[in-house]
Motif scaffolding. Structure first.
Motif, PDB file in Angstrom:
ATOM      1  N   HIS A  69       0.823  -1.216   0.000  1.00 32.68           N
ATOM      2  CA  HIS A  69       0.000   0.000   0.000  1.00 32.68           C
ATOM      3  C   HIS A  69       0.856   1.264   0.000  1.00 32.68           C
ATOM      4  O   HIS A  69       0.642   2.166  -0.824  1.00 32.68           O
ATOM      5  N   ILE A  70       1.824   1.343   0.896  1.00 30.24           N
ATOM      6  CA  ILE A  70       2.623   2.562   1.028  1.00 30.24           C
ATOM      7  C   ILE A  70       3.656   2.666  -0.085  1.00 30.24           C
ATOM      8  O   ILE A  70       3.913   3.749  -0.612  1.00 30.24           O
ATOM      9  N   GLY A  71       4.245   1.524  -0.466  1.00 30.61           N
ATOM     10  CA  GLY A  71       5.292   1.534  -1.485  1.00 30.61           C
ATOM     11  C   GLY A  71       6.470   2.395  -1.050  1.00 30.61           C
ATOM     12  O   GLY A  71       6.925   2.333   0.100  1.00 30.61           O
ATOM     13  N   ALA A  72       6.933   3.237  -1.951  1.00 30.54           N
ATOM     14  CA  ALA A  72       8.052   4.130  -1.642  1.00 30.54           C
ATOM     15  C   ALA A  72       7.575   5.454  -1.041  1.00 30.54           C
ATOM     16  O   ALA A  72       8.379   6.352  -0.802  1.00 30.54           O
ATOM     17  N   GLY A  73       6.269   5.557  -0.804  1.00 32.23           N
ATOM     18  CA  GLY A  73       5.728   6.770  -0.196  1.00 32.23           C
ATOM     19  C   GLY A  73       5.424   7.881  -1.179  1.00 32.23           C
ATOM     20  O   GLY A  73       5.259   9.039  -0.795  1.00 32.23           O
ATOM     21  N   LYS A  74       5.307   7.543  -2.472  1.00 34.25           N
ATOM     22  CA  LYS A  74       5.107   8.567  -3.498  1.00 34.25           C
ATOM     23  C   LYS A  74       3.822   9.362  -3.274  1.00 34.25           C
ATOM     24  O   LYS A  74       3.794  10.581  -3.479  1.00 34.25           O
ATOM     25  N   ALA A  75       2.752   8.686  -2.863  1.00 34.93           N
ATOM     26  CA  ALA A  75       1.467   9.382  -2.670  1.00 34.93           C
ATOM     27  C   ALA A  75       1.545  10.429  -1.573  1.00 34.93           C
ATOM     28  O   ALA A  75       0.732  11.365  -1.545  1.00 34.93           O
ATOM     29  N   TRP A  76       2.515  10.297  -0.685  1.00 34.96           N
ATOM     30  CA  TRP A  76       2.688  11.237   0.427  1.00 34.96           C
ATOM     31  C   TRP A  76       3.893  12.167   0.200  1.00 34.96           C
ATOM     32  O   TRP A  76       4.324  12.835   1.120  1.00 34.96           O
ATOM     33  N   ASP A  77       4.439  12.153  -1.014  1.00 38.72           N
ATOM     34  CA  ASP A  77       5.626  12.936  -1.350  1.00 38.72           C
ATOM     35  C   ASP A  77       6.805  12.556  -0.451  1.00 38.72           C
ATOM     36  O   ASP A  77       7.599  13.406  -0.030  1.00 38.72           O
ATOM     37  N   LEU A  78       6.928  11.261  -0.166  1.00 39.03           N
ATOM     38  CA  LEU A  78       8.023  10.768   0.673  1.00 39.03           C
ATOM     39  C   LEU A  78       9.012   9.909  -0.112  1.00 39.03           C
ATOM     40  O   LEU A  78       9.879   9.276   0.477  1.00 39.03           O
ATOM     41  N   SER A  79       8.866   9.891  -1.426  1.00 38.13           N
ATOM     42  CA  SER A  79       9.818   9.165  -2.263  1.00 38.13           C
ATOM     43  C   SER A  79      10.975  10.106  -2.576  1.00 38.13           C
ATOM     44  O   SER A  79      11.008  10.777  -3.605  1.00 38.13           O
TER      45      SER A  79
END
Length: 369
Positions: A69-79
């Motif tokens: 679900h979280i992956g690399a955090g792209k949806a939260w601008d954490l990639s």
């Protein structure tokens, strides 16, 4: 205040036991909620909305769905290259290593040691709410507190080791009890702020004494020794402490006022983006007072329910007061009332399931009933 001197630490496995079968194969943080979200989305969004750009996710077990679900955090601008999201998986298979929060923190001490951020915000993932972490950090700094504990007034204690706080007019904590039936005061929400080096010091001290419970052996133990302050959360929050609490929080989402408080423009709740066709309503569909996610196909009746993505409700089926998770198929003529269906369930033609609002029926993932 956009604060890049703060490190976020998430504990998505905290309180896994509270939801029983729902968390049998997933972490608490990856429990689906509200048609398209996971519980971790709320805490992760709170951190990001406060300008925190480095977040460590401390995993224990059953974390595959969480990582998907979280992956690399792209949806939260954490990639990101230098900061961003960091998974901190278990370094062994022993349950004793993760008997408590202190052991988990001790296992990531190297990560904390090389971090450059001054402050740490630690949070569990069983809270549904849009909490202003920016204000929480601001209060912590202004009061000069050693530890700030986020709390909520008047909530009933459901966890045996939940903090119960009595506070002065200035917010300083005067008394702490663990669990119990004390009705006045504040209940801890599993959210703490302190300096990074202070956290390392307290963790090492507790480890050296073979202490494992953070609430009892760090917070309560240092009452009167350290400056402990409370931060009463005023925003709308739901504490997921049981299957009934999860069901109640899901049903509360059907109220427009609740949604306005939870999904605020100034602090958006971010989640994994998924491109799906809009929901399809057949000629015989009848839907009222419900949330229906994209990708669903409704050919029957739906009342007072939360319907996730890719759910198919057949002609003549009646679903009311229910939470139906992704990929579930409810065939023709089936009737469900006060039911929580996990992902990928098939309810056969004419099937009937009925629970109660206080004790909803739960159908485990992938079941055929």
């Amino acid at each position: 205040m956009r604060n890049n001197q703060v490190l976020g630490l998430l504990f998505p496995n905290a309180r896994d036991e509270a939801l029983g079968e729902i968390t049998a194969a997933r972490a608490m943080g990856s429990v689906p909620f509200g048609g398209r979200y996971r519980l971790v989305d709320f805490t992760l969004s709170n951190l990001v909305n406060a300008g925190i750009t480095k977040v460590g996710v401390i995993t224990k077990n059953n974390y595959q769905s969480l990582m998907d679900h979280i992956g690399a955090g792209k949806a939260w601008d954490l990639s990101r290259k230098s900061t961003g999201l960091r998974y901190l998986p278990p370094y062994g298979t022993s349950d004793e290593q993760y008997a408590g929060r202190i052991a988990s923190l001790a296992s990531i001490d190297r990560f904390l040691e090389i971090a450059t951020e001054e402050y740490v915000v630690m949070s569990d993932c069983y809270i549904v709410g849009s909490i202003d972490f920016e204000q929480l950090l601001r209060q912590h700094i202004l009061t000069g507190a050693d530890i700030t504990v986020a709390c909520k007034a008047g909530d009933k204690v459901d966890f045996p080791d939940q903090l119960r706080l009595t506070c002065g007019a200035d917010g300083q904590i005067q008394d702490i009890t663990i669990g119990g039936n004390k009705k006045s005061g504040y209940t801890g929400l599993g959210i703490y702020v302190m300096k990074r080096e202070r956290l390392r010091q307290l963790t090492a001290e507790a480890q050296s004494r073979n202490l494992g419970n953070f609430e009892r052996d760090v917070i309560q133990r240092h009452l009167g020794i350290l400056k402990l302050y409370s931060y009463p959360v005023m925003e709308y929050t739901e504490v997921i402490t049981s299957l009934s609490a999860y069901y109640r929080a899901s049903m509360n989402l059907l109220a427009p006022g609740t949604r306005r408080q939870l999904f605020t423009p100034e602090r958006p709740v971010l989640t994994k983006v998924r491109d799906t066709a809009p929901a399809v309503y057949g000629l015989h569909a009848a839907v009222s007072h419900s949330l229906v996610a994209d990708g669903a196909r409704i050919d029957g009746e739906v009342r007072n329910s939360v319907i996730f993505r890719d759910v198919h409700i057949g002609r003549g089926a009646v679903v009311e007061n229910a939470v139906i998770m992704q990929g579930t198929v409810i065939m023709q003529g089936a009737r469900l009332n006060c039911v929580i269906c996990d992902k990928g369930i098939t309810v056969k033609d004419g099937g009937s399931l009925r629970g109660a609002a206080s004790h909803p029926v739960y159908i485990e993932k992938g079941a055929v009933v």
